[in-house]
Write an enzyme that holds these catalytic residues in place. Structure first.
Site, PDB file in Angstrom:
ATOM      1  N   ASP A   1      -0.240   1.468  -1.302  1.00  0.00           N
ATOM      2  CA  ASP A   1      -1.519   0.884  -1.789  1.00  0.00           C
ATOM      3  C   ASP A   1      -2.269   1.195  -3.156  1.00  0.00           C
ATOM      4  O   ASP A   1      -2.175   0.739  -3.254  1.00  0.00           O
ATOM      5  CB  ASP A   1      -1.947   2.087  -0.600  1.00  0.00           C
ATOM      6  CG  ASP A   1      -2.446   1.848   1.119  1.00  0.00           C
ATOM      7  OD1 ASP A   1      -1.764   0.752   1.257  1.00  0.00           O
ATOM      8  OD2 ASP A   1      -2.946   2.735   1.688  1.00  0.00           O
TER       9      ASP A   1
ATOM     10  N   ASP B   1      -1.416   7.005   6.054  1.00  0.00           N
ATOM     11  CA  ASP B   1      -1.618   6.909   4.938  1.00  0.00           C
ATOM     12  C   ASP B   1      -1.921   8.729   4.619  1.00  0.00           C
ATOM     13  O   ASP B   1      -1.643   9.303   5.523  1.00  0.00           O
ATOM     14  CB  ASP B   1      -3.309   6.092   5.059  1.00  0.00           C
ATOM     15  CG  ASP B   1      -3.420   4.368   5.188  1.00  0.00           C
ATOM     16  OD1 ASP B   1      -2.127   4.287   4.316  1.00  0.00           O
ATOM     17  OD2 ASP B   1      -3.987   4.832   5.756  1.00  0.00           O
TER      18      ASP B   1
END
Length: 182
Positions: free
Chosen positions: A155, A137
């Site tokens: 995401d 991330d």
């Protein structure tokens, strides 16, 4: 009646010859989404290692950070990493198969696009979990004491797809529904 994951996989494989055109039509889009996600992650994994504190400030409220998610959404259950990665790989794979089956059966263009975004994002994170052992991330929104957990393009694709899919479900073509009796 509930269908087992293996039954669902078998049904999906049986329906593929009849739905091959739908798969072929949207495959380039799925490949594009997965590629954008993986290229961004691969580049930023290398680049952010060269930055002070592994952070690149983009704006006063947006940073690119070097962060690994060993759990599920927002890092939940990361303390069980040694066990959860295999379970999450299996669960994510089953979810992708289920969503693929939904895609093959869908008649709505909006739902098809929404499902493509969700599947593309899910596969992007699935690739991370399978190859890297965790999901990378890097997008981090923060302002003063407020912060949103780091996330990635996959995401974002999942979120965009879910919004499209829910919008279609709530506001899509209602002409196929049974009219109310007066």
């Amino acid at each position: 009646m509930a269908t087992s994951p293996f039954g669902l996989l078998a049904m999906t494989l049986i329906h593929i010859p009849n739905k091959m055109n739908k798969l072929i039509k949207y495959l380039p889009f799925l490949i594009l989404l997965i590629s954008l996600d993986q290229i961004s992650k691969t580049y930023l994994i290398s680049y952010l290692k060269t930055q002070a504190h592994f952070i690149l400030e983009i704006t006063p409220f947006l940073d690119f950070v070097y962060a690994w998610n060993y759990g599920v959404s927002f890092g939940l259950f990361k303390q069980y990493y040694q066990y959860s990665n295999y379970a999450l790989l299996a669960l994510n794979s089953l979810i992708v198969i289920y969503l693929g089956n939904m895609l093959l059966k869908s008649e709505s263009k909006l739902s098809i696009w929404g499902l493509n975004f969700i599947i593309g994002g899910a596969i992007g994170n699935l690739v991370d979990r399978g190859i890297r052992g965790a999901v990378f991330d890097f997008i981090y929104f923060n302002y003063e004491d407020l912060a949103f957990p780091a996330f990635n393009l996959a995401d974002s694709f999942i979120t965009i797809g879910a919004v499209i899919f829910i919008y279609d479900y709530l506001f899509g073509n209602k002409s196929k529904q049974i009219p109310e009796k007066n």
